[in-house]
Design an enzyme around this catalytic site. Structure first.
Site, short mmCIF file in Angstrom:
data_model
loop_
_atom_site.label_atom_id
_atom_site.label_comp_id
_atom_site.label_asym_id
_atom_site.label_seq_id
_atom_site.Cartn_x
_atom_site.Cartn_y
_atom_site.Cartn_z
N SER A 283 2.49 11.17 0.79
CA SER A 283 1.89 11.09 2.12
C SER A 283 0.93 9.91 2.13
CB SER A 283 1.16 12.37 2.48
OG SER A 283 0.11 12.64 1.56
N HIS B 136 -5.64 2.85 7.58
CA HIS B 136 -6.63 2.55 8.61
C HIS B 136 -7.00 1.06 8.51
CE1 HIS B 136 -7.22 6.69 9.86
NE2 HIS B 136 -7.35 7.05 8.59
N HIS C 198 0.93 6.27 9.72
CA HIS C 198 1.04 7.45 8.86
C HIS C 198 2.50 7.65 8.50
CE1 HIS C 198 2.37 11.75 8.95
NE2 HIS C 198 1.53 11.82 7.94
N ASN D 6 5.04 10.34 5.72
CA ASN D 6 5.17 11.24 4.57
C ASN D 6 6.63 11.66 4.41
OD1 ASN D 6 5.53 14.36 5.34
ND2 ASN D 6 4.26 13.38 6.91
N HIS E 1 10.28 1.50 16.95
CA HIS E 1 11.32 2.47 17.32
C HIS E 1 12.72 1.97 17.00
CE1 HIS E 1 9.19 5.91 19.00
NE2 HIS E 1 8.26 5.05 19.37
N HIS F 281 -5.42 19.98 23.17
CA HIS F 281 -6.71 20.10 23.82
C HIS F 281 -7.12 18.82 24.55
CE1 HIS F 281 -7.50 18.36 19.89
NE2 HIS F 281 -8.70 17.96 20.30
N GLY G 261 -4.67 25.89 -1.95
CA GLY G 261 -5.62 25.55 -3.01
C GLY G 261 -5.39 24.18 -3.60
N GLY G 262 -4.85 23.28 -2.79
CA GLY G 262 -4.59 21.92 -3.25
C GLY G 262 -5.87 21.14 -3.46
#
Length: 305
Positions: A93, A97, A107, A109, A146, A176, A259-260
């Site tokens: 991943s 920035h 981004h 992954n 694209h 949101h 728990g990574g």
């Protein structure tokens, strides 16, 4: 019991991490990625981070390979039959920035997940994709992004690009805020519609397609002059990136629930960001123009392609 070539997938992912960091470092004039090899109670990985480069303010590319005794809730919400099953997950991943506000954030992954239910064959699926988040959009960049995504999907069947493009628009959506995170790209999950080798081949094509999609955009925009106004807008819009990753992103939730390694999971956060109460860009400004791009659109169709 079925034996899966997970070692071959892990080897490809480690090679992909090296290839991607080499390409990004070269675009930044030979900047250095620091490698952080780590081990946790679940497994191991390597996090590679470039900080304060000439082009990239922060770029992180993470490889991880983890195993667990029971699937976390985020992975069994739509697969309740796998609750409690041991699992194995591996992937690369990355989030980039850039320093220049005219260079988009990106981004990508690619990942493989395998569950091992008791007394049954392993259940596997692939996931991944790449998406682009511009602050000052350019039509040329969007079409290139694209087109590359469409080329990635073309060998795997008609309609694959449209399906995974729409999935990306739906997934990278801030409910949101009622806006997309950027201009989209590809997103897929639960991919086992083809045989294992074909799905693995699709993963490799997506991983290689990311560099082909992103690097020419960086090259075009990295020397564009900018001032404090553009910089402040970039920092403000980075806040939306933080909101999505902490509120909606399933990968972040899976990593934390399982728990990574927290530092690697939150590597995607921008190094600098600002929030401003009830901010609204000036009407008719370059900043206000961004809003028209933050909705699902058929970019290639609108261009007659």
């Amino acid at each position: 019991m079925q034996t899966l070539p997970v070692a071959a997938v892990a080897a490809f992912l480690q090679d992909a991490q090296q290839d991607i960091t080499a390409a990004l470092a070269a675009e930044d004039g030979g900047a250095h990625f620091a490698a952080d090899d780590w081990h946790s109670r679940l497994g191991q990985g390597r996090t590679m981070v470039l900080r304060d480069g000439a082009v990239f303010e922060q770029a992180g590319v993470n490889f991880s390979h983890v195993q667990g005794k029971a699937m976390p809730a985020s992975a069994t919400a739509h697969r309740p039959e796998l609750a409690g099953a041991p699992f194995e997950a591996m992937g690369v991943s990355l989030v980039v920035h850039p320093k220049n506000p005219y260079v988009p954030t990106s981004h990508a992954n690619v990942r493989l997940f395998v569950a091992y239910p008791a007394g049954a064959a392993p259940v596997w699926w692939f996931g991944g994709g790449f998406d682009l988040t511009p602050f000052y959009p350019f039509q040329e960049d969007i079409l290139h992004w694209h087109r590359t995504a469409r080329e990635v999907c073309a060998p795997f069947g008609e309609g694959v690009y449209a399906e995974f493009k729409n999935w990306c628009d739906d997934y990278f959506y801030l409910k949101h805020r009622e806006e997309t995170r950027g201009i989209g790209g590809l997103f897929y999950d639960d991919l086992n519609r083809w045989d294992f080798d074909t799905c693995f081949d699709f993963m490799t094509t997506v991983a290689r397609g990311y560099v082909a999609a992103y690097r020419p955009i960086v090259a075009r925009r990295k020397d564009t002059p900018y001032g404090e106004r553009e910089r402040q807008f970039q920092l403000y819009r980075r806040g939306r990136y933080v909101e999505f990753n902490l509120v909606w992103d399933r990968g972040t939730l899976f990593g934390l629930q399982s728990g990574g390694r927290t530092e690697s999971i939150l590597m995607s956060m921008p190094p600098l960001v600002r929030f401003e109460y009830q901010y609204a860009p000036e009407g008719g400004s370059a900043e206000a123009r961004l809003q028209d791009y933050l909705r699902a659109r058929d970019w290639l169709g609108e261009a007659g392609e």
